[in-house]
Design a protein around this motif. Structure first.
Motif, PDB file in Angstrom:
ATOM      1  N   CYS A   1      -6.031 -24.075   8.605  1.00  0.00           N
ATOM      2  CA  CYS A   1      -7.110 -23.103   8.736  1.00  0.00           C
ATOM      3  C   CYS A   1      -8.239 -23.444   7.777  1.00  0.00           C
ATOM      4  O   CYS A   1      -8.088 -24.246   6.866  1.00  0.00           O
ATOM      5  N   GLU A   2      -9.364 -22.815   7.987  1.00  0.00           N
ATOM      6  CA  GLU A   2     -10.578 -23.087   7.226  1.00  0.00           C
ATOM      7  C   GLU A   2     -10.469 -22.647   5.767  1.00  0.00           C
ATOM      8  O   GLU A   2     -11.030 -23.277   4.872  1.00  0.00           O
ATOM      9  N   ASP A   3      -9.739 -21.560   5.495  1.00  0.00           N
ATOM     10  CA  ASP A   3      -9.783 -20.887   4.202  1.00  0.00           C
ATOM     11  C   ASP A   3      -9.030 -21.611   3.093  1.00  0.00           C
ATOM     12  O   ASP A   3      -8.053 -22.332   3.340  1.00  0.00           O
ATOM     13  N   TRP A   4      -9.475 -21.351   1.874  1.00  0.00           N
ATOM     14  CA  TRP A   4      -8.687 -21.688   0.698  1.00  0.00           C
ATOM     15  C   TRP A   4      -7.509 -20.730   0.602  1.00  0.00           C
ATOM     16  O   TRP A   4      -7.610 -19.561   0.978  1.00  0.00           O
ATOM     17  N   TRP A   5      -6.394 -21.234   0.095  1.00  0.00           N
ATOM     18  CA  TRP A   5      -5.203 -20.413  -0.091  1.00  0.00           C
ATOM     19  C   TRP A   5      -5.347 -19.532  -1.332  1.00  0.00           C
ATOM     20  O   TRP A   5      -5.752 -20.001  -2.399  1.00  0.00           O
ATOM     21  N   ASP A   6      -5.029 -18.261  -1.181  1.00  0.00           N
ATOM     22  CA  ASP A   6      -5.013 -17.314  -2.298  1.00  0.00           C
ATOM     23  C   ASP A   6      -3.756 -16.473  -2.166  1.00  0.00           C
ATOM     24  O   ASP A   6      -3.658 -15.622  -1.297  1.00  0.00           O
ATOM     25  N   GLU A   7      -2.804 -16.716  -3.027  1.00  0.00           N
ATOM     26  CA  GLU A   7      -1.508 -16.029  -2.930  1.00  0.00           C
ATOM     27  C   GLU A   7      -1.627 -14.539  -3.181  1.00  0.00           C
ATOM     28  O   GLU A   7      -0.834 -13.739  -2.677  1.00  0.00           O
ATOM     29  N   THR A   8      -2.628 -14.111  -3.944  1.00  0.00           N
ATOM     30  CA  THR A   8      -2.746 -12.701  -4.294  1.00  0.00           C
ATOM     31  C   THR A   8      -3.959 -12.041  -3.640  1.00  0.00           C
ATOM     32  O   THR A   8      -4.375 -10.960  -4.049  1.00  0.00           O
ATOM     33  N   GLY A   9      -4.532 -12.682  -2.638  1.00  0.00           N
ATOM     34  CA  GLY A   9      -5.787 -12.200  -2.069  1.00  0.00           C
ATOM     35  C   GLY A   9      -5.687 -10.934  -1.250  1.00  0.00           C
ATOM     36  O   GLY A   9      -6.616 -10.125  -1.230  1.00  0.00           O
ATOM     37  N   PHE A  10      -4.584 -10.738  -0.537  1.00  0.00           N
ATOM     38  CA  PHE A  10      -4.504  -9.599   0.370  1.00  0.00           C
ATOM     39  C   PHE A  10      -4.636  -8.237  -0.321  1.00  0.00           C
ATOM     40  O   PHE A  10      -5.201  -7.313   0.268  1.00  0.00           O
ATOM     41  N   PRO A  11      -4.116  -8.044  -1.543  1.00  0.00           N
ATOM     42  CA  PRO A  11      -4.294  -6.721  -2.177  1.00  0.00           C
ATOM     43  C   PRO A  11      -5.752  -6.314  -2.347  1.00  0.00           C
ATOM     44  O   PRO A  11      -6.054  -5.117  -2.468  1.00  0.00           O
ATOM     45  N   ARG A  12      -6.691  -7.270  -2.343  1.00  0.00           N
ATOM     46  CA  ARG A  12      -8.108  -6.915  -2.471  1.00  0.00           C
ATOM     47  C   ARG A  12      -8.575  -6.086  -1.279  1.00  0.00           C
ATOM     48  O   ARG A  12      -9.590  -5.383  -1.371  1.00  0.00           O
ATOM     49  N   THR A  13      -7.844  -6.173  -0.168  1.00  0.00           N
ATOM     50  CA  THR A  13      -8.257  -5.424   1.022  1.00  0.00           C
ATOM     51  C   THR A  13      -8.159  -3.919   0.801  1.00  0.00           C
ATOM     52  O   THR A  13      -8.855  -3.152   1.469  1.00  0.00           O
ATOM     53  N   THR A  14      -7.307  -3.493  -0.107  1.00  0.00           N
ATOM     54  CA  THR A  14      -7.176  -2.056  -0.369  1.00  0.00           C
ATOM     55  C   THR A  14      -8.437  -1.496  -1.030  1.00  0.00           C
ATOM     56  O   THR A  14      -8.655  -0.292  -1.015  1.00  0.00           O
ATOM     57  N   GLN A  15      -9.260  -2.378  -1.621  1.00  0.00           N
ATOM     58  CA  GLN A  15     -10.545  -1.964  -2.183  1.00  0.00           C
ATOM     59  C   GLN A  15     -11.708  -2.293  -1.228  1.00  0.00           C
ATOM     60  O   GLN A  15     -12.873  -2.228  -1.599  1.00  0.00           O
ATOM     61  N   GLY A  16     -11.356  -2.686  -0.004  1.00  0.00           N
ATOM     62  CA  GLY A  16     -12.385  -2.967   0.983  1.00  0.00           C
ATOM     63  C   GLY A  16     -12.986  -4.355   0.896  1.00  0.00           C
ATOM     64  O   GLY A  16     -14.019  -4.627   1.514  1.00  0.00           O
TER      65      GLY A  16
END
Length: 307
Positions: free
Chosen positions: A241-256
């Motif tokens: 995929c295009e994106d850089w890997w971020d193991e902890t990135g998904f929790p940022r979605t809770t802040q929009g």
């Protein structure tokens, strides 16, 4: 678990298509017994690649299941403000060889299983390609690699299904680590056999034989189709995929914050492969990463076109 209702904006036939893209004039099967339009994108060599449309609209991304690692959490509604077209199949070895011949790029190193079965593997997904190789192909074709979010929506639809076809695992719908694969003889880089390496993830399924020891020709599992008509998004090969890997990135979605990471050491790969246990690894939320220079027998790619 019930599917979540999400409103999508359909792609209509009156929409002006990007240059080089056209309707094929036929429909193809999608999950849940539906039919969707097939599109064709003209490649520089004059051949066509099959594409299917994914409409704009939020979708359910990630997982909160007990079998999901922390880097897939939390399950959340993810915005998708644009429609796009994605390859119905993985890029094949034959398609990649055509690109190499046209550009002078070296063909990928052969996988250790090439030639073992005495078959033409040009209809199989290309493997042994790095992220840079995949990017070069996309640049030649006038296409891009999918973002992680674009890949996941194409694989699971808007409603958060666990597998492309639905909620429940179905061994007949994907090429995965089953009795056909000689997992007890394939040695990994850590000195373990594939069976030993995958034991902690559920191991090889000896009760099912899909007939493919390694990769399978693209589209060999039509009943594993996604809600938008994409094939082999569970099993066969991982997709860059295009994106850089971020193991902890998904929790940022809770802040929009739904923005992809702006740098890193690895690139995201999505899906699963012929060498992964099915029930656990073939989940649509499965995500991992590799260094952009990595090449292996489990990793390929598919392409995407944005408006």
């Amino acid at each position: 678990m019930t599917f979540q209702t999400v409103i999508e904006i359909p792609i209509t036939s009156s929409l002006k298509l990007p240059e080089g893209l056209r309707l094929a004039g036929q429909d193809v099967p999608a999950a849940d017994g539906k039919q969707v339009p097939l599109y064709l994108i003209r490649l520089p060599d004059g051949s066509d690649m099959e594409m299917v449309a994914v409409p704009a609209g939020d979708f359910v991304m990630g997982a909160d299941d007990s079998d999901a690692p922390d880097w897939e959490k939390p399950r959340h509604n993810h915005p998708m403000e644009h429609s796009y077209w994605i390859g119905r199949n993985d890029v094949t070895r034959g398609q990649f060889k055509t690109f190499c011949a046209a550009t002078g790029r070296a063909e990928p190193e052969k996988a250790y299983f090439d030639g073992k079965l005495g078959e033409d593997r040009d209809c199989h997904p290309v493997v042994m390609v790095s992220w840079d190789d995949a990017q070069a192909y996309c640049a030649w074709a006038g296409l891009v690699l999918p973002s992680e979010a674009e890949w996941e929506k194409a694989a699971r639809g808007a409603d958060g299904r666990k597998y492309p076809w639905g909620i429940d695992w179905a061994p007949t719908k994907a090429n995965y680590l089953d009795a056909s694969c000689p997992g007890d003889k394939i040695m990994m880089g850590n000195g373990k056999t594939l069976d030993e390496h995958m034991a902690q993830f559920g191991g090889r399924d000896l009760d099912h034989n899909d007939g493919f020891p390694y990769t399978s020709p693209v589209g060999s599992f039509p009943t594993g189709v996604s809600p938008y008509g994409t094939l082999d998004m569970a099993g066969n090969v991982f997709n860059w995929c295009e994106d850089w890997w971020d193991e902890t990135g998904f929790p940022r979605t809770t802040q929009g914050d739904f923005s992809p990471p702006q740098g890193g050491a690895w690139r995201v790969d999505r899906g699963s492969s012929w060498g992964n246990p099915g029930r656990l690894a073939c989940r649509t939320s499965m995500r991992y990463g590799y260094a952009p220079s990595d090449r292996n027998e489990h990793l390929g790619f598919r392409v995407l076109l944005r408006p």
